[in-house]
Design a protein around this motif. Structure first.
Motif, PDB file in Angstrom:
ATOM      1  N   UNK A 104      21.180 -33.438 -17.207  1.00 43.27           N
ATOM      2  CA  UNK A 104      21.575 -32.413 -18.168  1.00 43.27           C
ATOM      3  C   UNK A 104      22.861 -31.725 -17.721  1.00 43.27           C
ATOM      4  N   UNK A 105      23.692 -31.451 -18.682  1.00 46.97           N
ATOM      5  CA  UNK A 105      24.979 -30.807 -18.423  1.00 46.97           C
ATOM      6  C   UNK A 105      24.785 -29.434 -17.792  1.00 46.97           C
ATOM      7  N   UNK A 106      25.606 -29.150 -16.765  1.00 51.75           N
ATOM      8  CA  UNK A 106      25.601 -27.836 -16.162  1.00 51.75           C
ATOM      9  C   UNK A 106      24.469 -27.576 -15.197  1.00 51.75           C
ATOM     10  N   UNK A 107      23.640 -28.565 -14.929  1.00 50.82           N
ATOM     11  CA  UNK A 107      22.524 -28.404 -14.002  1.00 50.82           C
ATOM     12  C   UNK A 107      22.934 -28.957 -12.640  1.00 50.82           C
ATOM     13  N   UNK A 108      22.593 -28.217 -11.601  1.00 53.30           N
ATOM     14  CA  UNK A 108      22.830 -28.693 -10.241  1.00 53.30           C
ATOM     15  C   UNK A 108      21.591 -29.434  -9.741  1.00 53.30           C
ATOM     16  N   UNK A 109      21.788 -30.678  -9.344  1.00 54.81           N
ATOM     17  CA  UNK A 109      20.706 -31.514  -8.845  1.00 54.81           C
ATOM     18  C   UNK A 109      20.879 -31.720  -7.340  1.00 54.81           C
ATOM     19  N   UNK A 110      19.764 -31.691  -6.612  1.00 51.78           N
ATOM     20  CA  UNK A 110      19.826 -32.018  -5.187  1.00 51.78           C
ATOM     21  C   UNK A 110      20.206 -33.487  -5.030  1.00 51.78           C
ATOM     22  N   UNK A 111      21.105 -33.719  -4.110  1.00 55.42           N
ATOM     23  CA  UNK A 111      21.561 -35.093  -3.896  1.00 55.42           C
ATOM     24  C   UNK A 111      21.544 -35.389  -2.391  1.00 55.42           C
ATOM     25  N   UNK A 112      21.133 -36.606  -2.042  1.00 58.32           N
ATOM     26  CA  UNK A 112      21.127 -37.060  -0.648  1.00 58.32           C
ATOM     27  C   UNK A 112      21.560 -38.516  -0.637  1.00 58.32           C
ATOM     28  N   UNK A 113      22.488 -38.835   0.267  1.00 57.54           N
ATOM     29  CA  UNK A 113      23.070 -40.182   0.311  1.00 57.54           C
ATOM     30  C   UNK A 113      23.017 -40.691   1.751  1.00 57.54           C
ATOM     31  N   UNK A 114      22.544 -41.949   1.930  1.00 58.65           N
ATOM     32  CA  UNK A 114      22.444 -42.558   3.266  1.00 58.65           C
ATOM     33  C   UNK A 114      23.374 -43.764   3.362  1.00 58.65           C
ATOM     34  N   UNK A 115      23.929 -43.931   4.595  1.00 55.22           N
ATOM     35  CA  UNK A 115      24.778 -45.101   4.897  1.00 55.22           C
ATOM     36  C   UNK A 115      24.386 -45.676   6.258  1.00 55.22           C
ATOM     37  N   UNK A 116      24.386 -46.992   6.353  1.00 55.66           N
ATOM     38  CA  UNK A 116      24.065 -47.698   7.609  1.00 55.66           C
ATOM     39  C   UNK A 116      25.165 -48.699   7.910  1.00 55.66           C
ATOM     40  N   UNK A 117      25.736 -48.604   9.118  1.00 57.23           N
ATOM     41  CA  UNK A 117      26.766 -49.560   9.525  1.00 57.23           C
ATOM     42  C   UNK A 117      26.228 -50.442  10.639  1.00 57.23           C
ATOM     43  N   UNK A 118      26.249 -51.766  10.355  1.00 67.02           N
ATOM     44  CA  UNK A 118      25.750 -52.735  11.333  1.00 67.02           C
ATOM     45  C   UNK A 118      26.914 -53.269  12.159  1.00 67.02           C
ATOM     46  N   UNK A 119      27.583 -54.269  11.731  1.00 65.29           N
ATOM     47  CA  UNK A 119      28.737 -54.814  12.431  1.00 65.29           C
ATOM     48  C   UNK A 119      29.800 -55.153  11.406  1.00 65.29           C
ATOM     49  N   UNK A 120      31.018 -55.382  11.869  1.00 60.86           N
ATOM     50  CA  UNK A 120      32.084 -55.781  10.970  1.00 60.86           C
ATOM     51  C   UNK A 120      32.699 -54.585  10.272  1.00 60.86           C
ATOM     52  N   UNK A 121      33.161 -54.825   9.030  1.00 62.21           N
ATOM     53  CA  UNK A 121      33.810 -53.764   8.267  1.00 62.21           C
ATOM     54  C   UNK A 121      32.844 -52.666   7.875  1.00 62.21           C
ATOM     55  N   UNK A 122      33.401 -51.593   7.406  1.00 63.33           N
ATOM     56  CA  UNK A 122      32.584 -50.458   6.983  1.00 63.33           C
ATOM     57  C   UNK A 122      33.258 -49.740   5.820  1.00 63.33           C
TER      58      UNK A 122
END
Length: 481
Positions: A435-453
């Protein structure tokens, strides 16, 4: 027909008692034998008529003999006499007919060979309706008859007394009302018009009984009324009146010929609603019909309190640009385990966006200037905070440019969950309605193994016209308090 209109001849004696001007006393000389005396006789019985706008009152003058030549008799209003008779109580419960409320001929033509003539006074019905329950009075004075004729002594004035209660019933009155009066609550998906610039709330002015010719009305706003009603507890404490610059309302509107209603437009721009998102206040206004060039303003139903609920803003889907600063970022070095495993982060900071890749990341993630940077091929990241949805619609979030594992939570629900050692998977996208104008809780995860990132959090909202994946901007992201 009821005796609804009384027409009297004002004698010299009466005028002499109530007049203070010599000019109001008729000439006492006897007429020349070769001339005729003119007398105002009054109403033509049975011929009074009333329609939706006017009352026609025929009156008659007579001569003492047959006119030997055609001539004219002048007519003027005699307001002074009527005013005196009302003020001294001779005529009770009465008002003087406004000069603009009656039309009458300037002269009466007397034809050759006749001993009488008729004229018609036309009274605006609205004057009677506005003064229902009273008598409305006017007087016509005969003057300056031509061809040597004279006005009979003491018989120059014809007085018309209209008893409105005999002529009209309360149900005959053409009342003007504003949305029925009282309080008008405007709520989400109510009777209003949504536009790109804001909302238009139509306030209906209605005319009771048969429509008439075109006329104008004026609308007045009573600003102090809102504060008074809030102070008394009549209106809720969360009701506020907007500044004049934050809305507009029609103050002059026109009824078209034959119309039984017209619209007053109250317009509030969307940015005014947006500025009120946090306060969540109701907007309150007090309007009334202040003037009408025709018909009668209802004594109570012409006053209206308008309360606009903030949820009307749900119909606003213009883009809201927030004032966010980014998300709280926690980096964990030398581990690819879930960043929620309880260990302390290597570094906590605020990242304006999640838009990383290439050699600069995580080279720029340092605990301090002298310490080594985050490990390149063995680290995890976690971003938390709030996302302000700029529009209403079905969002598509993307973690497709993500090396390696990915998770995305909205309000605690994992809409993307692929915390593996694979990278840049096209399947890492998810749909969610926000919904417009509503603040939602957000959580983002990242995992780096090998190589590029890399880690680039993107979104689009095709249902609201936001097409093509783009990085979630800083303006819509707020760090964890």
């Amino acid at each position: 027909m009821k005796k609804i209109i009384y027409i009297a001849l004002i004698s010299l004696a009466i005028i002499g008692v109530y007049s203070c001007r010599k000019s109001q006393i008729d000439d006492l000389k006897l007429p020349d034998p070769n001339t005729r005396s003119v007398t105002g006789e009054g109403i033509v019985a049975g011929n009074v008529s009333i329609d939706n706008e006017y009352i026609k009152v025929p009156f008659k003058i007579s001569l003492t003999g047959v006119a030997e030549e055609a001539f004219q008799v002048g007519l003027t209003l005699n307001n002074d006499t009527v005013t005196q008779l009302i003020n001294n109580g001779t005529i009770t419960n009465a008002i003087l007919m406004p000069s603009a409320g009656v039309e009458y001929p300037n002269v009466i033509n007397v034809a050759y060979g006749t001993d009488n003539s008729e004229g018609v006074a036309i009274v605006r019905r609205s004057i009677l309706e506005r003064n229902y329950g009273k008598k409305v009075v006017f007087a016509l004075k005969l003057s300056a008859p031509g061809k040597g004729n004279k006005i009979a002594a003491g018989k120059s004035t014809i007085m018309v007394i209209i008893n409105t209660a005999d002529l009209l019933k309360p149900t005959d009155i053409h009342y003007l009302t504003l949305n029925g009066g009282g309080t008008y609550n405007v709520v989400y998906q109510g009777d209003y018009i949504v536009g790109p610039a804001g909302v238009t709330i139509p306030l209906i002015v209605s005319l009771e009984n048969q429509p008439s010719t075109a006329f104008n009305i004026k609308i007045k706003e009573n600003i102090d009324t809102i504060a008074t009603l809030v102070g008394r507890g009549t209106l809720p404490a969360d009701a506020i009146h907007l500044d004049a610059k934050d809305y507009s309302v029609d103050t002059l509107v026109r009824f078209a010929t034959g119309a039984s209603g017209t619209i007053v437009r109250l317009q509030i721009p969307w940015p005014v609603f947006d500025a009120n998102i946090v306060a969540n206040k109701k907007f309150a206004f007090a309007f009334s019909i202040s003037e009408a060039s025709n018909h009668v303003i209802h004594p109570t139903k012409s006053k209206l309190i308008v309360i606009v609920n903030p949820n009307v803003n749900l119909d606003n889907n213009s883009y809201i640009t927030g004032n966010g600063t980014g998300l709280t970022a926690k980096y964990y070095t030398n581990t690819q385990l879930d960043p929620n495993d309880g260990r302390a982060p290597f570094l906590t900071r605020v990242d304006e966006t999640i838009n990383f890749g290439g050699d600069d990341w995580p080279k720029n993630v340092r605990e301090n200037d002298s310490s080594p940077s985050l490990s390149y091929d063995n680290f995890a990241s976690r971003w938390t905070g709030e996302f302000l949805a700029p529009v209403r619609g079905d969002y598509i979030f993307y973690q497709t440019e993500w090396d390696d594992g990915a998770r995305l939570f909205i309000d605690g629900k994992a809409i993307i969950d692929d915390y593996t050692t694979q990278w840049d998977k096209p399947s890492r996208n998810a749909n969610i309605h926000l919904e417009r104008g509503v603040k939602y809780k957000i959580e983002v995860h990242h995992r780096e193994n090998v190589g590029g990132q890399q880690a680039r959090l993107k979104y689009e909202v095709p249902s609201a016209g936001i097409n093509g994946a783009r990085v979630v901007p800083k303006s819509q992201l707020f760090p964890t308090p």
